[in-house]
Write a protein that holds these residues in place. Sequence first.
Motif, PDB file in Angstrom:
ATOM      1  N   ARG A 102      30.944  51.366  39.747  1.00 37.20           N
ATOM      2  CA  ARG A 102      30.664  52.805  39.291  1.00 37.20           C
ATOM      3  C   ARG A 102      29.239  52.904  38.273  1.00 37.20           C
ATOM      4  NH1 ARG A 102      33.473  52.977  42.408  1.00 37.20           N
ATOM      5  NH2 ARG A 102      35.778  53.759  42.681  1.00 37.20           N
ATOM      6  N   LEU A 138      36.576  61.763  47.747  1.00 38.05           N
ATOM      7  CA  LEU A 138      35.186  61.037  47.738  1.00 38.05           C
ATOM      8  C   LEU A 138      34.336  61.798  48.599  1.00 38.05           C
ATOM      9  CD1 LEU A 138      36.784  57.721  49.283  1.00 38.05           C
ATOM     10  CD2 LEU A 138      35.725  58.055  47.017  1.00 38.05           C
ATOM     11  N   PRO A 142      38.974  53.734  45.981  1.00 42.43           N
ATOM     12  CA  PRO A 142      38.145  52.901  45.024  1.00 42.43           C
ATOM     13  C   PRO A 142      38.996  53.434  43.564  1.00 42.43           C
ATOM     14  CG  PRO A 142      37.284  54.984  45.593  1.00 42.43           C
ATOM     15  CD  PRO A 142      38.299  54.891  46.478  1.00 42.43           C
ATOM     16  N   ARG A 177      28.449  59.641  51.574  1.00 38.92           N
ATOM     17  CA  ARG A 177      27.789  58.645  51.081  1.00 38.92           C
ATOM     18  C   ARG A 177      26.608  58.746  51.869  1.00 38.92           C
ATOM     19  NH1 ARG A 177      28.528  53.812  54.207  1.00 38.92           N
ATOM     20  NH2 ARG A 177      30.081  54.182  56.227  1.00 38.92           N
ATOM     21  N   PRO A 210      34.224  49.605  47.527  1.00 39.38           N
ATOM     22  CA  PRO A 210      33.458  50.464  46.675  1.00 39.38           C
ATOM     23  C   PRO A 210      33.892  50.636  45.315  1.00 39.38           C
ATOM     24  CG  PRO A 210      34.844  51.797  48.119  1.00 39.38           C
ATOM     25  CD  PRO A 210      35.054  50.330  48.563  1.00 39.38           C
ATOM     26  N   PHE A 239      35.324  52.902  52.629  1.00 40.14           N
ATOM     27  CA  PHE A 239      35.569  53.754  51.328  1.00 40.14           C
ATOM     28  C   PHE A 239      36.677  54.282  51.047  1.00 40.14           C
ATOM     29  CE2 PHE A 239      31.385  54.852  48.956  1.00 40.14           C
ATOM     30  CZ  PHE A 239      30.764  53.626  49.597  1.00 40.14           C
ATOM     31  N   ILE A 294      30.346  56.390  43.130  1.00 42.92           N
ATOM     32  CA  ILE A 294      30.898  55.421  43.825  1.00 42.92           C
ATOM     33  C   ILE A 294      29.832  54.729  44.574  1.00 42.92           C
ATOM     34  CG2 ILE A 294      32.643  54.941  45.587  1.00 42.92           C
ATOM     35  CD1 ILE A 294      33.773  56.682  43.306  1.00 42.92           C
TER      36      ILE A 294
END
Length: 498
Positions: free
Chosen positions: A185, A231, A6, A234, A182, A3, A25
Amino acid sequence: MTFSAPRVADKKDWIMGETGDWEIIIGLEVHAQVASNSKLFSGSATEYGAEPNSQVSLVDAGMPGMLPVVNEFCVEQAVRTGLGLNAQINLFSRFDRKNYFYVDLPQGYQISQFEFPIVGEGEIEVLPIDADGNTLEPVTVGIERLHLEQDAGKSVHDLSPDETYVDLNRCGVALMEIVSKPDMRSPEEASAYVEKLRGIVRALGTCDGDMEKGNLRADVNVSVRRPGGDLGTRCEIKNVNSMRFIRQAINYEARRHIEIIEAGGTIDQETRLFDSVKGETRTMRSKEDAHDYRYFPDPDLLPLKLEQSFVDGIKASLPEMPDAIKARFMADYGLPEYDARILTVDKASADFYEAVAKGRDAKIASNWVMGELFGSLNKAGLDLADSPVSADMLGGLIDRIADNTISGKIAKDVFERMVASEGDADTIIETQGLKQVTDMGAIEAMVDDAITANPGQAAAAKENPKLLGFFVGQVMKASQGKANPQAVNEILRKKLGL
């Protein structure tokens, strides 16, 4: 999944939370089962629906001393897929052992590719569709890698209240794991990406793309952040097997993250499952990192070293890809973008349409394929391959409209009878006496009768032209729908002075 850096989404894709806007993301790891008659490292069959544990070799069962032998055809299929993704084909790749324990993984490790995958970076362009069916701006999604790996077996928990059964038929089946960057959206972008991937592998013949059988499934990675910010942490949602579930899982997971963060909490990196009945995700396990799997080169398998001539030969044999077919349909047939996109979702639809459209009005053919045919198949829950109406049969029906044997309205009744397997268009038209009345004298007589029976409406028609529709209805009723509508209109206009 990496990631890093992005793209930033447009404002329209941001989600409003209690404390402001958030950006989703999304990255996907799509597992596509290789279309092959035998497994990745053994000669066992891969047929779907076989009796449990009936397609298991000693290699699949992890018996001591058994050595894997790579299936060259599976390697070829991976290269073919990589080329279809406009990706870099790595002439050197290597198989590694990914160590973890499941009861349905008898070797105690999965043979995969870690540091040196067979396919490197690529990209595809997708067209997201919103809830109203509108086409949104195209999005380019980067492909990080495609690697080959073997599937695990299947644990069955619902045959006994206190026991788990294990079916190893799927163990060792070849998978292509296609890892995106990634770059997505919104849920719409993610489902459009999977739809596009499915169309590509089907066109290539490298995977049948049947999500209901689990032959194509996605691990969905979701995090949220403030627009343009750092970020977030995740979470991975495992084995989502429909476009609708992908959208639902992303929506739920993104809002879960936002609610937790805005309440002052933190997101734990974990693997989750999507409950399609409740429409929510739930914890499965803490998310492992690469070092947790203790990857190391498989000592029983030599590295793959491909010749450029091998790759070039595969490239030369590639079929026409969905994007190229879509562009051709728009250029050669004059179809609008919407029609061309729907008809090229997979190769079977494109081939069917071309067979129907050959020598006929392309737009009329498109309307019948997308409207009546696809509508009836969806209603019946059938795939195109199981359609009771063949391309030749549908083309024959369109011919009978074109030569004025039947009207468009009667054609819909004929089509329903074709779906019910009553025969082709000519047979049904003949046996049901549905030929259109084209005799101008007979039509004129019916028009005269309608005017005579309704003198008041006839007198008012000049002042109220909408009454033309009333008289058309009367004539069509008298003819049991068989009068040629164009002839009826022409004669009525002349008789009523319109």
